[in-house]
Design an enzyme around this catalytic site. Structure first.
Site, PDB file in Angstrom:
ATOM      1  N   ARG A 100      21.422  -1.103  -5.961  1.00 30.72           N
ATOM      2  CA  ARG A 100      20.803  -2.042  -6.900  1.00 30.72           C
ATOM      3  C   ARG A 100      19.337  -1.673  -7.161  1.00 30.72           C
ATOM      4  O   ARG A 100      18.788  -1.961  -8.210  1.00 30.72           O
ATOM      5  CB  ARG A 100      20.856  -3.470  -6.349  1.00 30.72           C
ATOM      6  CG  ARG A 100      22.258  -4.014  -6.222  1.00 30.72           C
ATOM      7  CD  ARG A 100      22.215  -5.391  -5.605  1.00 30.72           C
ATOM      8  NE  ARG A 100      23.556  -5.903  -5.331  1.00 30.72           N
ATOM      9  CZ  ARG A 100      23.845  -7.186  -5.228  1.00 30.72           C
ATOM     10  NH1 ARG A 100      22.903  -8.094  -5.378  1.00 30.72           N
ATOM     11  NH2 ARG A 100      25.072  -7.575  -4.971  1.00 30.72           N
ATOM     12  N   GLU A 171      28.717  -6.906 -14.980  1.00 36.99           N
ATOM     13  CA  GLU A 171      27.907  -8.123 -14.889  1.00 36.99           C
ATOM     14  C   GLU A 171      26.419  -7.810 -15.042  1.00 36.99           C
ATOM     15  O   GLU A 171      25.976  -6.702 -14.758  1.00 36.99           O
ATOM     16  CB  GLU A 171      28.132  -8.809 -13.527  1.00 36.99           C
ATOM     17  CG  GLU A 171      27.615 -10.239 -13.480  1.00 36.99           C
ATOM     18  CD  GLU A 171      27.523 -10.827 -12.072  1.00 36.99           C
ATOM     19  OE1 GLU A 171      27.453 -10.073 -11.092  1.00 36.99           O
ATOM     20  OE2 GLU A 171      27.507 -12.073 -11.948  1.00 36.99           O
TER      21      GLU A 171
HETATM   22  N1  5AD Z   1      31.043  -9.102  -0.098  1.00 35.54           N
HETATM   23  C1  5AD Z   1      31.286 -10.405  -0.328  1.00 35.54           C
HETATM   24  N2  5AD Z   1      30.388 -11.249  -0.826  1.00 35.54           N
HETATM   25  C2  5AD Z   1      29.169 -10.769  -1.111  1.00 35.54           C
HETATM   26  N3  5AD Z   1      28.068 -11.366  -1.598  1.00 35.54           N
HETATM   27  C3  5AD Z   1      27.095 -10.456  -1.701  1.00 35.54           C
HETATM   28  N4  5AD Z   1      27.544  -9.269  -1.272  1.00 35.54           N
HETATM   29  C4  5AD Z   1      28.828  -9.436  -0.901  1.00 35.54           C
HETATM   30  C5  5AD Z   1      29.825  -8.583  -0.375  1.00 35.54           C
HETATM   31  N5  5AD Z   1      29.583  -7.295  -0.155  1.00 35.54           N
HETATM   32  C6  5AD Z   1      27.981 -12.775  -1.971  1.00 35.54           C
HETATM   33  C7  5AD Z   1      27.074 -13.626  -1.112  1.00 35.54           C
HETATM   34  C8  5AD Z   1      26.736 -14.742  -2.067  1.00 35.54           C
HETATM   35  C9  5AD Z   1      26.815 -14.133  -3.438  1.00 35.54           C
HETATM   36  C10 5AD Z   1      25.585 -14.101  -4.237  1.00 35.54           C
HETATM   37  O1  5AD Z   1      27.367 -12.848  -3.251  1.00 35.54           O
HETATM   38  O2  5AD Z   1      27.734 -14.119   0.009  1.00 35.54           O
HETATM   39  O3  5AD Z   1      27.744 -15.700  -2.037  1.00 35.54           O
END
Ligand code: 5AD
Length: 484
Positions: A100, A171
């Site tokens: 990112r 996104e």
């Molecule tokens: N796997 C699952 N959920 C994720 N989030 C961020 N990275 C991951 C990942 N690798 C989720 C966080 C939050 C949202 C912004 O994205 O838990 O809920």
């Protein structure tokens, strides 16, 4: 500033493309014509825009998780599990934080460390480092469309690689992936980066390849009034369509009051269609995505399922096309695949139970919709005035002036003058308007609603309410009342 909403010049696009594809070694595997052919070879069932269109027509609400790990095989295994055991209608690939930030060398070290240690040492899937062929392996290993979900201010290379790799949805946006994520990156620069992404998708669209775009609706995720996130979503939609995007999913993050959330879901596509038409842009396919609670979560898993369920119910009653699902591990960090699948199953249970129910149009719902429409139009019309008709220029000036102001954002390009707080029924209102251009009637409405809460709680409306609201859900409430 040479910023403009108008379609990017072809020479400028090609000049940037050379530079972008050279940013990491996997860039050389992107060959546009070959990528078009690959995208065209995908069955309709793997194309986001096709499945969204079908769901929209049938009035369905689809469920999609977030998920991503460092290594290709583990990532595929995770996505298959969420598809087969969770019943996910759409799949994600959540991108890791190094990618990112365009820090591919560090992402590479994370991949190598993950191989050595035997578990994911990155918080997502580093798609740029894995490259085009690996992305195609992901797409070929599952049966549903896959989206890139991230939080990247400059996602040009990520878009090139993942779209050539068969992802059919991307996104983000120049505002929504800047203001909540960065401190020092100018809005002008991220609008330009995202115009490149949108133009790239425009070029695919011109070749008959459908790629959906989803601006990130929830912004900072906490106490964001619907009109502010709607204004950003509409602007990002306008910017995208101006570059040739033809399929948009506009997002909104759950505030918690059912009436306000349903009103927000109803008004979002209305506003987008209105402003696209007003600006002479083509009519495109617009769908909506509702984000389950983006604020702090209770640690207790049973309580977390309660929060998840309320989001699922709201998405169903508001007829969102898609809902992004949280997990019972939200308060702890990256979820296990089992916890992730459990969040999806909980959500789908509610979606199917409520699929034939809608919220009736009451006076209260109509008023809430009227207010969101009036507030968002107030902001958007001022943005266009500031830009002398140009939405890109207007956006930069609007942030400078605090005409668009996102609460709790880290960016120094955001004014940070407004203060949101809940009213007595939990709807998000403004306690301090900063420079948001709301007219007298709207301001009176907000003041009166917050004053009512003050009377109910025997205290004057103040900053303490804002603080109490931020911590409320963790304590099992929506509105942060002084004594439970
Ligand atoms: N796997 C699952 N959920 C994720 N989030 C961020 N990275 C991951 C990942 N690798 C989720 C966080 C939050 C949202 C912004 O994205 O838990 O809920």
């Amino acid at each position: 500033m040479d910023l403009t909403v108008r379609q990017m010049d072809a020479d400028e696009f090609q000049r940037q493309r050379q530079e972008v594809l050279g940013q990491w070694q996997t860039g050389k595997d992107v060959v546009f014509e070959e990528a078009v052919a690959y995208q065209k070879s995908l069955p309709k069932s793997k194309v986001f825009a096709e499945k969204l269109a079908e769901g929209k027509e049938k009035g369905m609400t689809f469920a999609q998780p977030r998920a991503g790990v460092a290594l290709l095989n583990e990532h595929i295994e995770l996505l298959r599990f969420l598809q087969d055991e969770g019943g996910a209608d759409f799949l994600p690939s959540t991108i890791d934080s190094y990618t990112r930030q365009n820090r591919y060398t560090e992402a590479q070290a994370g991949i190598e460390e993950s191989v050595m240690i035997g578990r994911s040492m990155l918080n997502g899937f580093p798609a740029v480092n894995h490259g085009v062929a690996a992305c195609r392996q992901v797409i070929e290993s599952v049966q549903v469309p896959v989206q890139v979900r991230h939080g990247t201010p400059d996602a040009r290379l990520l878009a090139e690689i993942t779209i050539a790799g068969g992802f059919t949805d991307f996104e983000g946006g120049g505002i929504s992936y800047n203001i909540p994520y960065s401190k020092d990156v100018s809005i002008e620069s991220t609008i330009k980066y995202w115009q490149y992404v949108d133009r790239l998708i425009g070029l695919y669209e011109e070749q008959g390849v459908k790629i959906n775009r989803e601006p990130f609706g929830p912004l900072t995720g906490t106490l964001v009034p619907p009109s502010i996130s709607h204004a950003v979503a509409v602007i990002e939609g306008v910017l995208a369509v101006a570059q040739g995007v033809r399929s948009l999913t506009l997002g909104y993050g759950q505030c918690g009051n059912l009436i306000q959330d349903v009103a927000a879901l109803h008004t979002l596509p209305v506003l987008a269609e209105e402003y696209l038409a007003k600006l002479g842009l083509p009519k495109v396919m617009i769908t909506t995505v509702f984000h389950q609670w983006m604020g702090g979560f209770p640690q207790d898993e049973a309580k977390a399922f309660g929060v998840i369920s309320w989001g699922a119910a709201t998405a169903a009653l508001g007829k969102a096309t898609k809902v992004i699902v949280k997990t019972p591990h939200e308060a702890l960090g990256i979820p296990t695949k089992e916890a992730n699948a459990a969040g999806i199953r909980t959500t789908k249970q509610i979606l199917t139970m409520l699929k034939d129910q809608t919220l009736p149009m009451t006076e209260e719902l109509a008023l809430e919709e009227e207010m969101i429409l009036a507030e968002t139009r107030g902001i958007l019309d001022r943005v266009l005035d500031l830009g002398e008709g140009d939405a890109a220029v207007g956006t930069v000036r609007a942030f400078q002036a605090g005409v668009i102001d996102v609460p709790f954002a880290p960016s120094r390009y955001n004014a940070g003058k407004i203060l949101p707080a809940r009213d007595t029924s939990g709807a998000v209102r403004l306690l301090d308007f900063g420079n948001i251009p709301f007219d007298k009637r709207i301001k009176e409405f907000h003041r009166e609603r917050i004053a009512q809460r003050g009377r109910d709680e025997n205290r004057d409306p103040s900053f303490q309410m804002v603080i109490d609201d931020i911590y409320a859900i963790g304590k099992g409430m929506l509105v942060g009342r002084p004594r439970g």
